[in-house]
Design an enzyme around this catalytic site. Structure first.
Site, PDB file in Angstrom:
ATOM      1  N   LYS A  68       0.841  -1.210   0.000  1.00  0.00           N
ATOM      2  CA  LYS A  68       0.000   0.000   0.000  1.00  0.00           C
ATOM      3  C   LYS A  68       0.881   1.267   0.000  1.00  0.00           C
ATOM      4  CE  LYS A  68      -2.403  -1.423   3.710  1.00  0.00           C
ATOM      5  NZ  LYS A  68      -1.915  -2.798   3.876  1.00  0.00           N
ATOM      6  N   THR A  69       1.902   1.281   0.857  1.00  0.00           N
ATOM      7  CA  THR A  69       2.796   2.445   0.912  1.00  0.00           C
ATOM      8  C   THR A  69       3.591   2.564  -0.391  1.00  0.00           C
ATOM      9  OG1 THR A  69       2.983   2.089   3.274  1.00  0.00           O
ATOM     10  CG2 THR A  69       4.626   3.534   2.284  1.00  0.00           C
ATOM     11  N   ASP A 113      -1.424   6.664   6.326  1.00  0.00           N
ATOM     12  CA  ASP A 113      -1.441   5.229   6.629  1.00  0.00           C
ATOM     13  C   ASP A 113      -2.376   4.993   7.810  1.00  0.00           C
ATOM     14  OD1 ASP A 113      -0.692   2.637   6.290  1.00  0.00           O
ATOM     15  OD2 ASP A 113       1.315   2.851   7.131  1.00  0.00           O
ATOM     16  N   THR A 162      -5.797  -1.468   6.895  1.00  0.00           N
ATOM     17  CA  THR A 162      -5.885  -2.926   6.951  1.00  0.00           C
ATOM     18  C   THR A 162      -7.325  -3.337   7.240  1.00  0.00           C
ATOM     19  OG1 THR A 162      -5.266  -2.724   9.271  1.00  0.00           O
ATOM     20  CG2 THR A 162      -3.524  -3.337   7.726  1.00  0.00           C
ATOM     21  N   ARG A 221       6.672  -8.087   1.446  1.00  0.00           N
ATOM     22  CA  ARG A 221       7.592  -7.572   2.470  1.00  0.00           C
ATOM     23  C   ARG A 221       8.243  -8.724   3.247  1.00  0.00           C
ATOM     24  NH1 ARG A 221       5.040  -3.602   6.639  1.00  0.00           N
ATOM     25  NH2 ARG A 221       4.496  -2.425   4.777  1.00  0.00           N
TER      26      ARG A 221
END
Ligand code: ADE
Length: 342
Positions: A68-69, A113, A162, A221
């Protein structure tokens, strides 16, 4: 929290963060996976650029570590715009947000975020900023209170969460673009691992990349983090070449099993199976028994267990599946209280 989790996509050290940053794709063309999302996002970006307009507000939702980032930074790069990064919990006072908003230029990206954790006051303050590019700022108090209407530049808010279910409808409705990011299939993760190892100047074969991909819980990640641990291991125990055998030993020694589960996943499954007779058990009770925050279980542990069918959510709580029992080598307890759940 007991131990730091190898597979937790959060809580990374500054050194890890800088390596993560160097592995991040910078453009949509470099981005692997999420094909449908990429294609739709590209159309919206190209259309905005063609019309010389700012991009509509974008919401990304999905489990942590899925990009997302990264996508927020890619949007900024593609739009040739600046990006300002903050988070729901960091925005405590309207004054903080006012400072950020009034410093934005046309086309700038504001990335928030954990946007589901904005306070209701901040959230309401955002509505006119998102809708009409203005904020209503209250100065003074009581009888002297005045509302000043401050115009803003045409910026793009990119929100990440999330928990889409925790967003209020008025906030959700103000995003023109709304994308769910799902776990990545092993083929995409294998490609990501291969790309990352090239960037790290480490030699990896397809087999080893496959082993890492299959133990990465569908999460880039985590794949990149496991790759770095395997690379360390092969540098020290081998000649630097990443082989399948060393990859398996390295991941086993980190407590990551063949399904990518770590001690906390296994502990959660064991507790449901052994202590709660396979379930159902409420998430609060599980948190208390495991001595873990409920948010950690909901955000970081159970999404992947749900995805692979090891855990199921029912109206009376979580249950562990026969696949989960088989994976752990536990015989599934016969539990009459599950018969009425479905
Ligand atoms: N590194 C982390 N996520 C990635 C992705 N989706 N594509 C390429 N490299 C990545």
């Amino acid at each position: 929290m007991s131990r730091e989790r190898m597979v937790t996509p959060e809580n990374i050290t500054p050194e890890e963060e800088s390596i993560q940053l160097s592995l991040r794709p910078k453009t949509l063309a470099e981005y692997i996976g999420q094909k449908e999302l990429r294609e739709k996002l590209k159309v919206s970006i190209d259309a905005a650029k063609k019309r010389d307009e700012c991009l509509e507000h974008v919401l990304f939702y999905g489990p942590p570590g899925l990009g997302k980032t990264t996508l927020a930074h890619i949007i900024a790069a593609e739009m040739k715009a600046r990006i300002f990064v903050t988070s729901g919990p960091a925005l405590q006072r309207t004054g903080d947000l006012m400072g950020i908003l009034t410093n934005l230029s046309d086309n700038d990206i504001l990335f928030i975020d954990e946007i589901h954790r904005l306070s209701p006051i901040i959230e309401e303050f955002l509505y006119p900023a998102m809708e009409d590019y203005k904020v209503d700022f209250v100065v003074d108090k009581g009888a002297f209170a005045k509302v000043i209407n401050v115009p803003l530049k045409k910026f793009t808010l990119v929100g990440a969460t999330t928990r889409a279910g925790m967003l209020t409808a008025p906030l959700r409705d103000r995003f023109g673009l709304y994308y769910h990011i799902d776990f990545y299939p092993p083929e995409d993760l294998q490609e990501i691992v291969t790309r990352s190892s090239k960037l790290l100047k480490s030699e990896i074969n397809l087999e080893s990349a496959n082993v890492i991909a299959s133990r990465s819980r569908g999460t880039p990640r985590i794949a990149n983090r496991l790759l770095r641990r395997v690379r360390d291991y092969c540098d020290v125990k081998g000649d630097g070449k990443i082989t399948r055998e060393l990859t398996e030993v390295a991941l086993d020694s980190e407590g990551i099993d063949s399904a990518g589960l770590d001690y906390l996943d296994r502990k959660m499954l064991k507790i449901i199976l052994d202590y709660y007779n396979g379930g159902p058990v409420g998430i609060e009770a599980l948190g208390a028994t495991l001595n873990e925050e409920v948010d950690t279980l909901v955000d970081m542990v159970e999404p992947y267990l749900l995805k692979i069918g090891f855990v199921q959510r029912t109206k009376r709580g979580r249950i562990a599946s026969s696949d989960a029992a088989a994976h752990l080598g536990i015989s599934l307890p016969s539990n009459p209280s599950q018969s009425s759940l479905f």
